[in-house]
Scaffold this motif. Sequence first.
Motif, PDB file in Angstrom:
ATOM      1  N   LEU A 187       0.848  -1.185   0.000  1.00 30.26           N
ATOM      2  CA  LEU A 187       0.000   0.000   0.000  1.00 30.26           C
ATOM      3  C   LEU A 187       0.885   1.236   0.000  1.00 30.26           C
ATOM      4  O   LEU A 187       2.033   1.200   0.456  1.00 30.26           O
ATOM      5  CB  LEU A 187      -0.947  -0.005   1.197  1.00 30.26           C
ATOM      6  N   ILE A 188       0.359   2.320  -0.524  1.00 35.40           N
ATOM      7  CA  ILE A 188       1.119   3.557  -0.655  1.00 35.40           C
ATOM      8  C   ILE A 188       0.855   4.472   0.550  1.00 35.40           C
ATOM      9  O   ILE A 188      -0.287   4.737   0.913  1.00 35.40           O
ATOM     10  CB  ILE A 188       0.770   4.306  -1.956  1.00 35.40           C
ATOM     11  N   LEU A 189       1.936   4.948   1.159  1.00 32.31           N
ATOM     12  CA  LEU A 189       1.877   5.929   2.240  1.00 32.31           C
ATOM     13  C   LEU A 189       2.550   7.208   1.747  1.00 32.31           C
ATOM     14  O   LEU A 189       3.699   7.173   1.308  1.00 32.31           O
ATOM     15  CB  LEU A 189       2.583   5.394   3.488  1.00 32.31           C
ATOM     16  N   HIS A 190       1.828   8.309   1.817  1.00 33.88           N
ATOM     17  CA  HIS A 190       2.308   9.561   1.228  1.00 33.88           C
ATOM     18  C   HIS A 190       3.118  10.347   2.249  1.00 33.88           C
ATOM     19  O   HIS A 190       2.574  10.973   3.149  1.00 33.88           O
ATOM     20  CB  HIS A 190       1.122  10.395   0.742  1.00 33.88           C
ATOM     21  N   GLY A 191       4.445  10.327   2.108  1.00 29.47           N
ATOM     22  CA  GLY A 191       5.307  11.073   3.013  1.00 29.47           C
ATOM     23  C   GLY A 191       5.255  10.552   4.435  1.00 29.47           C
ATOM     24  O   GLY A 191       4.892  11.295   5.357  1.00 29.47           O
ATOM     25  N   PRO A 192       5.666   9.301   4.672  1.00 27.38           N
ATOM     26  CA  PRO A 192       5.540   8.714   6.006  1.00 27.38           C
ATOM     27  C   PRO A 192       6.810   8.852   6.852  1.00 27.38           C
ATOM     28  O   PRO A 192       7.885   9.211   6.351  1.00 27.38           O
ATOM     29  CB  PRO A 192       5.290   7.245   5.691  1.00 27.38           C
ATOM     30  N   CYS A 193       6.674   8.527   8.120  1.00 31.17           N
ATOM     31  CA  CYS A 193       7.812   8.323   8.997  1.00 31.17           C
ATOM     32  C   CYS A 193       7.890   6.824   9.293  1.00 31.17           C
ATOM     33  O   CYS A 193       7.274   6.016   8.597  1.00 31.17           O
ATOM     34  CB  CYS A 193       7.672   9.135  10.284  1.00 31.17           C
ATOM     35  N   SER A 194       8.650   6.445  10.296  1.00 27.75           N
ATOM     36  CA  SER A 194       8.738   5.038  10.676  1.00 27.75           C
ATOM     37  C   SER A 194       8.376   4.897  12.158  1.00 27.75           C
ATOM     38  O   SER A 194       7.901   5.859  12.780  1.00 27.75           O
ATOM     39  CB  SER A 194      10.144   4.495  10.389  1.00 27.75           C
ATOM     40  N   LEU A 195       8.609   3.710  12.721  1.00 25.71           N
ATOM     41  CA  LEU A 195       8.205   3.390  14.088  1.00 25.71           C
ATOM     42  C   LEU A 195       9.397   2.930  14.912  1.00 25.71           C
ATOM     43  O   LEU A 195      10.316   2.289  14.398  1.00 25.71           O
ATOM     44  CB  LEU A 195       7.127   2.306  14.100  1.00 25.71           C
ATOM     45  N   LEU A 196       9.353   3.217  16.204  1.00 24.66           N
ATOM     46  CA  LEU A 196      10.401   2.833  17.142  1.00 24.66           C
ATOM     47  C   LEU A 196       9.818   2.018  18.286  1.00 24.66           C
ATOM     48  O   LEU A 196       8.601   1.961  18.479  1.00 24.66           O
ATOM     49  CB  LEU A 196      11.065   4.081  17.725  1.00 24.66           C
ATOM     50  N   ALA A 197      10.717   1.408  19.066  1.00 21.80           N
ATOM     51  CA  ALA A 197      10.344   0.784  20.328  1.00 21.80           C
ATOM     52  C   ALA A 197      10.924   1.621  21.463  1.00 21.80           C
ATOM     53  O   ALA A 197      12.030   2.159  21.339  1.00 21.80           O
ATOM     54  CB  ALA A 197      10.888  -0.637  20.393  1.00 21.80           C
ATOM     55  N   PHE A 198      10.179   1.747  22.557  1.00 26.08           N
ATOM     56  CA  PHE A 198      10.677   2.465  23.735  1.00 26.08           C
ATOM     57  C   PHE A 198      10.686   1.486  24.901  1.00 26.08           C
ATOM     58  O   PHE A 198       9.652   0.903  25.242  1.00 26.08           O
ATOM     59  CB  PHE A 198       9.791   3.671  24.045  1.00 26.08           C
ATOM     60  N   ASP A 199      11.859   1.289  25.507  1.00 28.78           N
ATOM     61  CA  ASP A 199      11.992   0.281  26.568  1.00 28.78           C
ATOM     62  C   ASP A 199      11.819   0.846  27.966  1.00 28.78           C
ATOM     63  O   ASP A 199      12.086   0.164  28.962  1.00 28.78           O
ATOM     64  CB  ASP A 199      13.340  -0.434  26.464  1.00 28.78           C
ATOM     65  N   GLY A 200      11.353   2.080  28.061  1.00 25.12           N
ATOM     66  CA  GLY A 200      11.198   2.725  29.351  1.00 25.12           C
ATOM     67  C   GLY A 200      12.290   3.731  29.637  1.00 25.12           C
ATOM     68  O   GLY A 200      12.141   4.613  30.492  1.00 25.12           O
ATOM     69  N   THR A 201      13.391   3.595  28.900  1.00 27.52           N
ATOM     70  CA  THR A 201      14.516   4.524  29.057  1.00 27.52           C
ATOM     71  C   THR A 201      14.998   5.065  27.719  1.00 27.52           C
ATOM     72  O   THR A 201      15.233   6.266  27.572  1.00 27.52           O
ATOM     73  CB  THR A 201      15.696   3.833  29.762  1.00 27.52           C
ATOM     74  N   TYR A 202      15.110   4.182  26.737  1.00 23.86           N
ATOM     75  CA  TYR A 202      15.678   4.549  25.446  1.00 23.86           C
ATOM     76  C   TYR A 202      14.739   4.197  24.296  1.00 23.86           C
ATOM     77  O   TYR A 202      13.975   3.218  24.372  1.00 23.86           O
ATOM     78  CB  TYR A 202      17.013   3.830  25.215  1.00 23.86           C
ATOM     79  N   TYR A 203      14.848   5.001  23.215  1.00 27.09           N
ATOM     80  CA  TYR A 203      14.207   4.647  21.961  1.00 27.09           C
ATOM     81  C   TYR A 203      15.103   3.663  21.232  1.00 27.09           C
ATOM     82  O   TYR A 203      16.327   3.859  21.153  1.00 27.09           O
ATOM     83  CB  TYR A 203      13.998   5.889  21.085  1.00 27.09           C
ATOM     84  N   LYS A 204      14.501   2.594  20.691  1.00 20.18           N
ATOM     85  CA  LYS A 204      15.283   1.548  20.059  1.00 20.18           C
ATOM     86  C   LYS A 204      14.800   1.257  18.645  1.00 20.18           C
ATOM     87  O   LYS A 204      13.628   1.468  18.320  1.00 20.18           O
ATOM     88  CB  LYS A 204      15.219   0.262  20.891  1.00 20.18           C
ATOM     89  N   ASP A 205      15.715   0.749  17.860  1.00 18.04           N
ATOM     90  CA  ASP A 205      15.424   0.289  16.506  1.00 18.04           C
ATOM     91  C   ASP A 205      14.462  -0.896  16.604  1.00 18.04           C
ATOM     92  O   ASP A 205      14.807  -1.937  17.163  1.00 18.04           O
ATOM     93  CB  ASP A 205      16.734  -0.130  15.845  1.00 18.04           C
ATOM     94  N   LEU A 206      13.260  -0.725  16.085  1.00 16.01           N
ATOM     95  CA  LEU A 206      12.240  -1.771  16.193  1.00 16.01           C
ATOM     96  C   LEU A 206      12.582  -3.001  15.365  1.00 16.01           C
ATOM     97  O   LEU A 206      12.082  -4.091  15.623  1.00 16.01           O
ATOM     98  CB  LEU A 206      10.874  -1.207  15.779  1.00 16.01           C
TER      99      LEU A 206
END
Length: 347
Positions: A187-206
């Motif tokens: 499916l096409i997303l027009h100008g999107p960002c991406s998603l992360l994981a948050f472990d309670g302290t740091y943002y992580k590469d999902l």
Amino acid sequence: MKRKYILSLILIVGMIAGMATSTQAYTTTITTTGAKIAFDIYHGGYHTTAADLDPIIGNLTAAGNTVLLINETWELPDDVDALFLTQSDDPFTAAEKADVKAWLELDNKLLVASGDSDYGGYFDESNINDLLAYIGTILRLDSTSIADVVYNDDADYRVAAAVFGEGDRPGTGHIAGNLTDGMLAGLILHGPCSLLAFDGTYYKDLRGSTFPTIVEVVMWYSENATSSDSDVTAGDTDVYSTDNQTLYEHGDYPAIAWENLRHTLVNGTNSAIVLAGEAFYTYYKNMYGQTTESGVYNGGTHYGQMFTNNMINYLINPVADTSFQYAFAILPLAIIGAIYVLMKRRK
């Protein structure tokens, strides 16, 4: 003679119905009925005006659901089954955050939230992320711009979420299989960002984080995708950007993910969230559609409408209100009966 007119009329109606559906690229319908769905445009959204939401609202109501458009004042009744947050440009107040979390505690609720590209700094992901932090989710929006020079619709920022979250990828499973069921392309997303994981302290590469039975990545961007910090913020959520990339090579960024919220809600309920890098459920740039805006990706056919309908059908499960279903079940019988009576009177 009049009997022939009646039979001809039935035939013509059938032909018109067939022509109305023959222009579709594929068949997809909303089967969930009796649900109450809320769309929040009170907090704004560049790609999610009331007009952009008309197609999905029309399909929901045609299937026998009730739609609440949260517009001039904030409200979230307990009987709402799903809440769509539409790229919120304005922050949520403390009271509004408490409302959303208390609503999720009622069990079997679905929260759908989406981001946007950070191009030009127009979209501020912190409005959604602050609410998600209050709820206690693992999933968060990143603050980059995703592009793809291969899988796109005639521009690298019209990105295809082209890879299904199935197989041996981390954090995939039955949710992904059901939400992508029947899809023959992305499916096409027009100008999107991406998603992360948050472990309670740091943002992580999902991409390298697994949360069995809690988080599933449902759709990914392709291996050709790139991530850039367009607004040059160099913030904590720019994990995937060119200047901040340390763990992995570019590509295969998560586009849409699901999270069961039982780990963070006091009552351990089965409410869930679907988080996406763009508002796939809006008709802006044909995202909730069957054909692409430019006709380039996959010969002009994409599966934004099927994916959205699959999500509604699989994840929104209200207590059935049989009155609507019963009415439509007996309607064909009533029509046949009426035609039969008319024929008998003409004999």
